[in-house]
Design an enzyme around this catalytic site. Structure first.
Site, mmCIF file in Angstrom:
data_model
loop_
_atom_site.group_PDB
_atom_site.id
_atom_site.type_symbol
_atom_site.label_atom_id
_atom_site.label_comp_id
_atom_site.label_asym_id
_atom_site.label_seq_id
_atom_site.Cartn_x
_atom_site.Cartn_y
_atom_site.Cartn_z
ATOM 1 N N CYS A 130 0.819 -1.219 0.000
ATOM 2 C CA CYS A 130 0.000 0.000 0.000
ATOM 3 C C CYS A 130 0.849 1.265 0.000
ATOM 4 O O CYS A 130 0.571 2.212 -0.753
ATOM 5 C CB CYS A 130 -0.955 -0.007 1.192
ATOM 6 S SG CYS A 130 -0.170 -0.386 2.774
ATOM 7 N N HIS A 237 -2.552 6.608 4.600
ATOM 8 C CA HIS A 237 -1.114 6.684 4.826
ATOM 9 C C HIS A 237 -0.577 8.033 4.333
ATOM 10 O O HIS A 237 -0.975 8.532 3.276
ATOM 11 C CB HIS A 237 -0.381 5.577 4.065
ATOM 12 C CG HIS A 237 -0.594 4.208 4.616
ATOM 13 N ND1 HIS A 237 -1.222 3.954 5.799
ATOM 14 C CD2 HIS A 237 -0.229 2.975 4.111
ATOM 15 C CE1 HIS A 237 -1.259 2.649 6.018
ATOM 16 N NE2 HIS A 237 -0.655 2.039 5.003
#
Length: 329
Positions: A130, A237
């Site tokens: 990711c 994130h």
């Protein structure tokens, strides 16, 4: 042309999001089969007005399902065992685990970056980590124009990256409960520790970012280092990326390049406090870039701040986008 689609790990956080993304993007599905562990088999899942019963992932059930595309989000061990079974049946597996990413015979694909790699598969395509996905979406257009020499990654990764258990650790930790997933409390804290440590002091997460970036950008000579940290944020994130280039770069030139890049949204107006934040990126599929500025400590340096929803673009959406490449070939 409609396809027979299987989702493996359909009851997990990423698996359920894969189903949401398939629905949102109107992916052309003929037959849908949902797989999970024996523990989750028998559960009912709603999709596009129909109820599907989750099947146990077994070789016999795989051979009966006639899937043409299988989206995997069930861990490396499951992928190692069952992805080849699907592939042997003529199905293309798009795997979200780390199992196949660095296998030389398996393409590692981000559709905005290296879509052509998807067509070199032998039945398995790997979905990158990711944190790597959002980084390379921002880096690729800059690499194409200025040629990257060195990258320094510093990440601030949400607890959703650790699955349901990570989310629960933060939720319960805010109530004063001890952690069960993480080695230390995550509420009101930052852990410079994602995945396990290796003998050289790096974590596997840091090495994933280093090695996957080189593979996706097709440049093994890239000099890269990384520090990855877990922060008390539920989704999204954030990454501070310091880049050194071979060619001259300016803030204005970088902003122009990023503004034209596929899958990138530039949020960069520091005088008005405009910059990407995970709270604004949650639920979106794009990669948001801001805080673009020159690094005057080196001749051709740049700093950028990159944020994305790690469950969507960092996992589910990227996998579905790869599937879209295959059906649009």
């Amino acid at each position: 042309m409609n396809k027979n689609v299987a989702v493996v790990g359909a009851t997990g956080l990423v698996g359920r999001t894969m189903l949401e993304v398939l629905k949102e993007r109107k992916f052309p599905i003929n037959e849908l089969t949902l797989f999970a562990s024996a523990k989750s088999a028998g559960k009912a899942v709603e999709f596009c007005g129909k109820t599907y019963v989750v099947q146990e992932l077994t070789e016999a059930n795989i051979k009966k399902c006639n899937a043409q595309i299988a989206l995997f989000s069930a861990g490396s061990g499951v992928s190692e065992k069952f992805a080849p079974v699907f592939a042997a049946c003529g199905c293309v597996v798009i795997d979200n685990s780390s199992q196949w990413r660095m296998d030389k015979s398996v393409p590692l694909v981000v559709p905005e970056v290296n879509p052509e790699a998807a067509f070199t598969h032998n039945g398995i395509i790997a979905n990158p980590n990711c944190s790597t996905i959002q980084a390379v979406v921002a880096l690729k257009p800059l690499h194409d124009k200025y040629k990257i020499k060195r990258i320094v990654y510093s990440t601030y990764q949400a607890v959703a990256g650790a699955g349901k258990a990570g989310l629960l650790d933060l939720e319960e930790g805010e109530k004063g409960m001890p952690p069960k997933k993480f080695p230390h409390p995550i509420a009101h804290n930052i852990l410079p520790h994602i995945d396990v440590f290796t003998s050289d002091g790096y974590t596997k997460e840091e090495l994933k970012m280093i090695n996957e970036t080189r593979k996706i950008l097709g440049d093994e000579a890239l000099r890269i280092t990384a520090t990855t940290a877990r922060v008390p944020v539920y989704y999204g994130h954030s990454e501070s990326i310091n880049i050194e280039f071979f060619n001259h770069v300016t803030r204005e030139g970088a902003l122009e390049t990023l503004s034209c890049a596929k899958g990138v949204i530039v949020c960069d107006d520091p005088q008005n406090n405009v910059y990407p934040m995970p709270i604004d990126c949650e639920g979106h599929d794009e990669v948001f870039v801001g805080r673009v500025r020159q690094d005057f400590s080196v001749e051709n340096g740049l700093n950028i701040w990159v944020v994305a929803d790690n469950i969507r673009k960092g996992a589910a959406t990227n996998a579905v986008q790869i599937a879209e490449l295959l059906i649009n070939e």
